[in-house]
Design a protein around this motif. Structure first.
Motif, short mmCIF file in Angstrom:
data_model
loop_
_atom_site.label_atom_id
_atom_site.label_comp_id
_atom_site.label_asym_id
_atom_site.label_seq_id
_atom_site.Cartn_x
_atom_site.Cartn_y
_atom_site.Cartn_z
N VAL A 98 -67.67 106.60 -5.61
CA VAL A 98 -68.76 107.47 -4.94
C VAL A 98 -69.35 107.26 -3.58
N GLY A 99 -68.57 105.34 -3.23
CA GLY A 99 -69.52 104.80 -2.02
C GLY A 99 -68.55 103.72 -1.33
N SER A 100 -68.50 103.57 0.14
CA SER A 100 -67.83 102.61 0.26
C SER A 100 -68.18 101.08 -0.20
N ARG A 101 -68.96 101.00 -0.64
CA ARG A 101 -69.23 99.36 -1.18
C ARG A 101 -68.59 99.44 -2.53
N VAL A 142 -63.36 107.42 -0.26
CA VAL A 142 -64.83 107.55 -1.04
C VAL A 142 -65.04 109.20 -0.46
N TYR A 183 -68.25 111.23 -1.16
CA TYR A 183 -70.14 110.99 -1.34
C TYR A 183 -70.57 112.14 -2.46
N ASN A 184 -70.86 112.04 -4.15
CA ASN A 184 -71.80 112.56 -4.17
C ASN A 184 -72.82 113.84 -3.27
#
Length: 187
Positions: free
Chosen positions: A159-162, A177, A179-180
């Motif tokens: 859900v995210g790059s981190r 990635v 995203y929601n």
């Protein structure tokens, strides 16, 4: 249409990300969903498993297996995993989508050589790291699953790059990635 098995150990009617995935994928695949709870009306086919909360000696037994690093034995003897294996015995799918690390070992087994896609909603090995009991049991299980099963995944998303960067740093995988995003709402 090709067949797709979506595995999510959640109540799918309240899991917005998975529900949106299934609804979008039903246009291109013959989708079968494995999830807890009742089948939402917009899903064509669902096999439901039950998840019982553990108490007393059973809970101590499962925790002991985790403390002894008997991860495979722990996982494959869980009642909802056994239910799923029985429900899909002899079935084949063209693609299997595992939602979260907990679904990944089952997805790999049920795929029987078909491609497996993992949607890791969180960074599983550190999800509840503030809790000592979790770190000593389920946290170690999640790390084991990542090491043992991520190499068997055809594609992975998160859900995210981190979170994607952490999976790459710790396990050498490169998740996409996604995203929601809520459903479109004309404001």
């Amino acid at each position: 249409m090709p067949s797709l098995l979506v595995i999510s150990f959640s109540r799918i009617e309240s899991d917005a990300r998975v529900l949106r995935q299934v609804l979008a994928l039903q246009e291109f695949y013959e989708v079968t969903v494995l999830a807890h709870g009742p089948k939402p009306p917009q899903i064509h086919r669902q096999v439901s498993t039950t998840r019982k909360s553990l108490r007393g000696l059973k809970r101590a037994w499962w925790a002991g297996m985790l403390l002894l690093s008997a991860y495979e034995r722990y996982y494959w003897s869980r009642p909802h995993i056994c239910e799923a294996l029985a429900a899909f015995a002899g079935q084949t799918f063209d693609l299997v989508l595992a939602n979260d690390i907990e679904a990944l070992p089952l997805a790999v087994r049920l795929a029987n050589g078909a491609p497996v896609v993992l949607d890791a909603h969180e960074f599983a090995p550190r999800e509840y790291e503030e809790k000592l009991a979790w770190r000593l049991t389920l946290g170690r299980l999640q790390r084991y699953f990542c090491k043992a099963y991520l190499p068997k995944v055809s594609k992975m998303m998160t859900v995210g790059s981190r979170i994607a960067a952490q999976y790459h740093a710790d396990f050498g995988v490169r998740p996409a990635v996604v995203y929601n995003a809520p459903a479109h709402c004309d404001l």
